[in-house]
Motif scaffolding. Sequence first.
Motif, mmCIF file in Angstrom:
data_model
loop_
_atom_site.group_PDB
_atom_site.id
_atom_site.type_symbol
_atom_site.label_atom_id
_atom_site.label_comp_id
_atom_site.label_asym_id
_atom_site.label_seq_id
_atom_site.Cartn_x
_atom_site.Cartn_y
_atom_site.Cartn_z
ATOM 1 N N LYS A 188 0.830 -1.208 0.000
ATOM 2 C CA LYS A 188 0.000 0.000 0.000
ATOM 3 C C LYS A 188 0.868 1.263 0.000
ATOM 4 O O LYS A 188 2.037 1.245 0.382
ATOM 5 N N ASN A 217 -6.273 3.517 0.023
ATOM 6 C CA ASN A 217 -6.845 2.187 -0.254
ATOM 7 C C ASN A 217 -6.309 1.121 0.702
ATOM 8 O O ASN A 217 -5.732 0.105 0.270
ATOM 9 N N GLY A 225 -7.768 -1.052 2.577
ATOM 10 C CA GLY A 225 -8.542 -2.273 2.757
ATOM 11 C C GLY A 225 -7.849 -3.486 2.184
ATOM 12 O O GLY A 225 -7.181 -3.417 1.151
ATOM 13 N N HIS A 261 -9.120 -8.380 1.235
ATOM 14 C CA HIS A 261 -10.530 -8.006 1.363
ATOM 15 C C HIS A 261 -10.745 -7.248 2.675
ATOM 16 O O HIS A 261 -10.165 -7.603 3.708
ATOM 17 N N VAL A 262 -11.607 -6.223 2.622
ATOM 18 C CA VAL A 262 -11.996 -5.525 3.845
ATOM 19 C C VAL A 262 -12.659 -6.493 4.811
ATOM 20 O O VAL A 262 -12.400 -6.475 6.031
ATOM 21 N N SER A 291 -12.752 2.128 10.653
ATOM 22 C CA SER A 291 -13.406 1.658 9.422
ATOM 23 C C SER A 291 -14.541 0.703 9.752
ATOM 24 O O SER A 291 -15.626 0.775 9.154
ATOM 25 N N THR A 344 -19.720 2.179 -0.274
ATOM 26 C CA THR A 344 -20.406 0.881 -0.253
ATOM 27 C C THR A 344 -20.831 0.403 -1.630
ATOM 28 O O THR A 344 -21.151 -0.782 -1.794
ATOM 29 N N GLU A 349 -19.121 -1.700 -4.609
ATOM 30 C CA GLU A 349 -18.706 -2.693 -3.628
ATOM 31 C C GLU A 349 -18.039 -1.970 -2.471
ATOM 32 O O GLU A 349 -17.637 -0.806 -2.572
ATOM 33 N N ASN A 371 -15.572 -0.442 -0.078
ATOM 34 C CA ASN A 371 -14.219 0.049 -0.313
ATOM 35 C C ASN A 371 -13.894 1.158 0.678
ATOM 36 O O ASN A 371 -14.763 1.948 1.044
ATOM 37 N N PRO A 420 -11.468 4.154 0.530
ATOM 38 C CA PRO A 420 -10.500 4.867 -0.320
ATOM 39 C C PRO A 420 -9.299 5.407 0.447
ATOM 40 O O PRO A 420 -8.181 5.422 -0.059
#
Length: 381
Positions: A140, A177, A179, A185-186, A311, A351, A354, A356, A358
């Motif tokens: 990331k 980003n 996640g 995956h979040v 989050s 949402t 999908e 996310n 940011p």
Amino acid sequence: MPDLHKTPPQIALRAVYMRGGTSRALFFHENDLPAAGTARDNMILAAMGSPDPHKRQLDGMGGGISSLSKIAIIGPSTHADADIDYTFGQVAIDAAVISYKGNCGNISSAVGPFSVDEGLVKPASTTQAHVRIHNTNTGKIIVARFALQNGKAAITGDFVLDGVAGTANPIALDFLNPGGSSTGHVLPTGNVHDRLETDGFGIIDVSLIDVSNPVVCIRASDLGLSGHESPVELSNAPNLLDRIETVRVAAAVKMGLCCAEEARTTLRNLPQIAIVSPPPPGGNAHITVRMISAGQAHLATPLTGGMCLASAMRIPGTIAHQTAKLPADPALPLNICHPSGTLTVDATLITKPELNIPSVTVYRSARRLMQGEVLVPAHRI
């Protein structure tokens, strides 16, 4: 191992000792270390004083607790969108293990200042630095923004960081980003709510979230706690941390991080455990948390754990969302009450189409504490 008859008893290794947020770490230049592997890890373990069965790291630079047993390796960027590469290592205190899985948000705050002060990044401005950091652990990008003074990272200011004495210059960190940092995956299981079979508590309700770092979120009441216990009380409660460790191991398997044996032996820092309860009345906090990181009750909260929790508070149906007293305005940042004060996190949630995240923005401070050489016993390498 070097020939001990031909080498000095200790090897000098260039290093900088830095505070980042509420943690400290030894910072190394990548080109001063052996290539990634056993030789590098042996050198770092020796520098930190690990393994130490007494859990004090007296023979090295570690501080005997998880927040003071960290390292950072800084090198040229291998990412087209970054100025620098940063690898984080969580050094086990009582075992010859360094975990490179996951990042440390607190130490991330010191990477920008280190890079500028060491001349690795040349800011375009004389008053403000913007450093784009590629965290190799997660892949990331983190953007660090901070003031400069005479070409170096400024340290004076009126920013107060709970858990750190005095005031300092603020460092803004934008985690882009974040996640799926470790799992992709979040929501690693696809669910906002899961049930875990654990050895310590039987079947327990959890939310498994991966933003910046994987976290398992649990209601304090489900562990027989009020949620307002101090870290000392959590540490001194008979067998409590050992029982909570069984939750972490089960969650690591459920999230697809590793197998149970690896969770017990080598991946000892993830997922972090967030024990949540409603915020105290009359204050500005939106939730209360007690974090367990690397098997220890954290004196504040790991920054990545706080970002993940914030989050989760935004995601309907999670235990964090159900427990929190959220502000009426969803654009407002979230305040997390922890044992040393409050952590403010600005987490953006999308949402559709999908789920996310940011970006997540937090503010920290950092300071260079010592620079020079750390001495590593030659026989340890």
